[in-house]
Design a protein around this motif. Structure first.
Motif, PDB file in Angstrom:
ATOM      1  N   SER A 184      17.748-114.719  11.626  1.00  0.00           N
ATOM      2  CA  SER A 184      17.526-115.117  10.318  1.00  0.00           C
ATOM      3  C   SER A 184      18.324-114.214   9.346  1.00  0.00           C
ATOM      4  O   SER A 184      18.236-113.121   9.619  1.00  0.00           O
ATOM      5  N   HIS A 197      12.661-119.461   9.879  1.00  0.00           N
ATOM      6  CA  HIS A 197      13.210-119.630   8.740  1.00  0.00           C
ATOM      7  C   HIS A 197      14.587-118.884   8.321  1.00  0.00           C
ATOM      8  O   HIS A 197      14.839-117.834   8.774  1.00  0.00           O
ATOM      9  N   CYS A 199      17.515-119.370   9.424  1.00  0.00           N
ATOM     10  CA  CYS A 199      18.367-118.957  10.432  1.00  0.00           C
ATOM     11  C   CYS A 199      19.921-119.517   9.883  1.00  0.00           C
ATOM     12  O   CYS A 199      20.172-120.201   9.318  1.00  0.00           O
TER      13      CYS A 199
END
Length: 352
Positions: A184, A197, A199
């Motif tokens: 991330s 989230h 990434c």
């Protein structure tokens, strides 16, 4: 700095026969006998069956093995390497490729071993994900050759990768170490298909680049449309290319939205490359895959942003270079992974 020792494939294979290499992807299944100097013979391929069940896809793999077994060098093969699209679980020998829907937890390693044995080849066999295989290939014969610590990446419809640490391929317990696409880099970023989230893959993959550009109003015709939307694949404006390749072409012509899309992707990749280098002291990042074909449209923003992330003395000189092996990386990488991860015949104890 480049390191002096030979990488494992060159050392381990120096006095041995060829490696059976199999490369499994969403469009083709390829095979070859890869020799200690990296040359390939008996190359063969089959299209990956569409709409087939699991055994139907495996039948194409079996045909590739059958083709290879007709080579006069078959009897001298020492080992087998299988490179496959992922996800993979090398601890179980299974694959669940996103682009081969019929295979979910499919025991490909066990099935290939059986096919080899049916043709008189009782060979030690290794399974590697395609990112790890590409890493092994680039370290053996490509852009990471001579580097003891390297990150290699595939930036295409997804983002994958692998690690070389202390001149050794480092696949991890399940074969997924170095999967940089799911680091991330945006704390409040959009959801990723993996469930996380922000990434790297959700920003820098070809799919993500095209999707973001379209959302900002870019169209293949170069005419901005408010609230562009779309998923960046196929479609509008006279059938022109609406994929990341089309965005790259527009960026090369100076389109501001296209340039911003690649700058955003380059920043995400730079952050991930710097984080990896800080963690394990890699000194080179090799990038291949379809998006890397954009050349400086991708590499220039990566290098520009890297200066803001790779600031410590031991990472600030990290190199970012394009991969060298292209379409050969799959087969060469499968062979290299097998040579690096399996003991060479000369290292086995003599029979009593």
């Amino acid at each position: 700095m480049p390191s002096a020792p030979l990488s494992a494939p060159r050392a381990a294979a120096a006095a041995s026969g060829p490696t059976v290499a199999i490369d499994i992807g969403g469009t083709k299944i390829a095979g070859a006998l890869v020799h200690p100097d990296g040359t390939m013979t008996a190359t063969t391929r089959r299209p990956t069956p569409r709409g087939a069940d699991a055994d139907g896809v495996m039948a194409a793999v079996a045909e590739v093995v059958a083709d290879l077994s007709t080579s006069p060098l078959w009897a001298s093969a020492q080992r087998c390497g299988i490179g496959s699209a992922g996800p993979v679980d090398t601890s179980r020998g299974t694959v669940s490729p996103v682009n081969i829907g019929a295979w979910r937890d499919f025991p490909v390693q066990e099935r290939v071993v059986a096919e080899l044995a049916a043709r008189g080849a009782d060979l030690p066999t290794v399974l590697a994900g395609d990112g790890v295989a590409m890493t092994a290939a680039e370290h053996w014969l490509g852009a990471a050759r001579g580097h003891a610590n390297a990150l290699c990446m595939v930036v295409s419809t997804g983002v994958g990768g692998g690690l070389i640490l202390n001149n050794q391929l480092h696949p991890g317990p399940t074969g997924n170490a170095g999967h940089i696409g799911h680091i991330s880099v945006a704390f409040d970023g959009e959801p990723c298909v993996c469930g996380g989230h922000g990434c790297v893959e959700s920003i820098a993959s070809g799919t993500a680049i095209a999707h973001w550009a379209r959302e900002q109003g870019w169209t293949p015709s170069g005419t901005a449309v408010a609230g562009g939307g779309g998923n960046g694949v196929g479609g509008a404006s006279g059938g022109r290319d609406a994929t990341a390749a089309g965005v790259a072409a527009a960026a090369a012509e100076g389109d501001p939205i296209a340039l911003a899309a690649f700058d955003r992707a380059g920043r995400a990749l730079a952050a991930a490359i710097a984080a990896t280098a800080t963690l394990v002291e890699t000194d080179i990042a090799v990038i291949g895959g379809g998006v890397a074909a954009a050349g400086d449209t991708l590499f220039a923003p990566i290098r520009n942003h890297l200066a803001a992330y790779a600031t410590l003395s031991f990472v600030k000189d990290i190199q970012v270079v394009p991969a060298m092996l292209g379409t050969h990386a799959g087969l060469i990488g499968a062979a290299a992974a097998a040579s690096m991860l399996l003991p060479s015949p000369s290292s086995e104890p003599p029979a009593s």
